[in-house]
Design a protein around this motif. Structure first.
Motif, PDB file in Angstrom:
ATOM      1  N   ASP A 127       0.838  -1.198   0.000  1.00  0.00           N
ATOM      2  CA  ASP A 127       0.000   0.000   0.000  1.00  0.00           C
ATOM      3  C   ASP A 127       0.876   1.252   0.000  1.00  0.00           C
ATOM      4  N   GLY A 129      -0.254   4.293   0.280  1.00  0.00           N
ATOM      5  CA  GLY A 129      -0.849   5.341   1.083  1.00  0.00           C
ATOM      6  C   GLY A 129      -1.283   6.532   0.249  1.00  0.00           C
ATOM      7  N   LEU A 130      -1.723   7.591   0.931  1.00  0.00           N
ATOM      8  CA  LEU A 130      -2.187   8.789   0.231  1.00  0.00           C
ATOM      9  C   LEU A 130      -1.045   9.503  -0.485  1.00  0.00           C
ATOM     10  N   ARG A 133      -0.531   8.223  -4.026  1.00  0.00           N
ATOM     11  CA  ARG A 133      -1.782   8.013  -4.770  1.00  0.00           C
ATOM     12  C   ARG A 133      -1.565   8.182  -6.265  1.00  0.00           C
ATOM     13  N   GLN A 154      -4.500  -1.164  -3.478  1.00  0.00           N
ATOM     14  CA  GLN A 154      -4.212   0.249  -3.237  1.00  0.00           C
ATOM     15  C   GLN A 154      -5.507   0.995  -2.893  1.00  0.00           C
ATOM     16  N   HIS A 156      -6.171   3.618  -1.317  1.00  0.00           N
ATOM     17  CA  HIS A 156      -6.141   5.073  -1.262  1.00  0.00           C
ATOM     18  C   HIS A 156      -6.019   5.730  -2.632  1.00  0.00           C
ATOM     19  N   TRP A 157      -5.969   4.946  -3.678  1.00  0.00           N
ATOM     20  CA  TRP A 157      -5.804   5.519  -5.013  1.00  0.00           C
ATOM     21  C   TRP A 157      -7.124   6.079  -5.539  1.00  0.00           C
ATOM     22  N   HIS A 158      -7.049   6.707  -6.696  1.00  0.00           N
ATOM     23  CA  HIS A 158      -8.212   7.318  -7.343  1.00  0.00           C
ATOM     24  C   HIS A 158      -8.651   6.417  -8.496  1.00  0.00           C
ATOM     25  N   HIS A 181     -14.445   3.767  -1.571  1.00  0.00           N
ATOM     26  CA  HIS A 181     -13.280   4.107  -2.384  1.00  0.00           C
ATOM     27  C   HIS A 181     -13.537   5.403  -3.144  1.00  0.00           C
ATOM     28  N   TYR A 182     -12.506   6.226  -3.200  1.00  0.00           N
ATOM     29  CA  TYR A 182     -12.622   7.499  -3.909  1.00  0.00           C
ATOM     30  C   TYR A 182     -12.525   7.259  -5.416  1.00  0.00           C
ATOM     31  N   ARG A 203     -16.183  10.240  -0.870  1.00  0.00           N
ATOM     32  CA  ARG A 203     -15.921  11.418  -0.047  1.00  0.00           C
ATOM     33  C   ARG A 203     -17.206  11.791   0.672  1.00  0.00           C
TER      34      ARG A 203
END
Length: 261
Positions: A127, A129-130, A133, A154, A156-158, A181-182, A203
């Motif tokens: 991972d 992390g942010l 990303r 992952q 924290h990914w987009h 998940h974002y 979000r």
């Protein structure tokens, strides 16, 4: 009509509830499925999508309370959440393929183990992390299996999904939102750079909504990676200084493209 076939045994119970909605509201199975997806998206987007929800749910309100189609839709939503929480399986995609489209127009979902393998082949396992990303895009996302498999590695990914089928767009939005998940899911033809509708997930806002409509995709906050694909000229080649009568004269210039065959 082809016989229903499901990969997961939990999908069968969801299918029976869908059939119940269809009968109680006197709508086709396909319409019941579309309305179910719409109802879930609007519920996760409450209160911003309340009017949209009320317009759609009107055809499921006939009958005594407790026996209406809308009552069964609510039960079906609760069961979907319970199944996903317990198994982490894509039962929405399984239901869509096994009882709605039957593979119509080539809409076969990639098996989840294959999605997991592809994610592990292409993404870091640890991972990031942010701080690390990155963006993962699936231009023909279906129910979002490639994206959720990537999110297992992952989280924290987009994640961006695009599809020409609104049902697939809503399935992907639900699968991302319920996993927190974002991401962004776009309804439109990817090849035509079309965006009729964009859902954002992951979000939580002041209202507590997990899905919301947005007008555009965010611009990545990192520099684009530039790759030089210009083939080298003969003047740049070391062997160019040799005599043209030598063995190198008829050789092909070195290629930067990996030879596959």
């Amino acid at each position: 009509m082809a016989k229903e076939s499901f990969q997961y045994r939990e999908t069968e119970s969801l299918f029976q509830q869908l059939e119940d909605v269809s009968q109680r509201s006197s709508v086709s199975r396909g319409q019941a499925f579309e309305d179910f997806l719409h109802a879930v998206v609007c519920s996760l987007g409450h209160p911003r999508m309340e009017e949209e929800y009320l317009d759609m749910i009107a055809r499921h309100t006939d009958g005594p309370k407790g026996e209406r189609g809308c009552d069964k839709l609510a039960e079906m939503f609760g069961q979907l959440v319970a199944i996903m929480d317990r198994t982490r399986q894509d039962v929405l995609g399984d239901l869509f393929q096994g009882a709605i489209t039957y593979g119509e127009r080539g809409q076969f979902m990639t098996p989840e183990p294959v999605c997991q393998m592809m994610a592990r082949l292409n993404l870091p396992v640890e991972d990031t992390g942010l701080e690390g990303r990155r963006t993962v895009n699936d231009p023909c996302c279906g129910s979002g299996r490639m994206l959720t498999a990537s999110a297992e590695l992952q989280p924290h990914w987009h994640f961006i999904g695009q599809d020409i089928d609104l049902r697939c767009v809503r399935m992907t939005a639900i699968n991302l939102a319920l996993r927190n998940h974002y991401g962004h899911v776009v309804w439109g033809n990817t090849l035509a750079v079309e965006a009729k509708l964009i859902y954002e997930t992951g979000r939580l806002q002041l209202w507590g909504n997990a899905i919301r409509k947005v007008g555009r995709l965010p611009v990545p906050d990192r520099e684009a990676q530039l790759v030089d694909v210009t083939p080298p000229s003969n003047a740049d080649r070391p062997e160019a200084a040799e005599s043209v009568d030598g063995p190198q004269a008829n050789s092909e210039p070195p290629s930067r493209q990996l030879r596959l065959f």
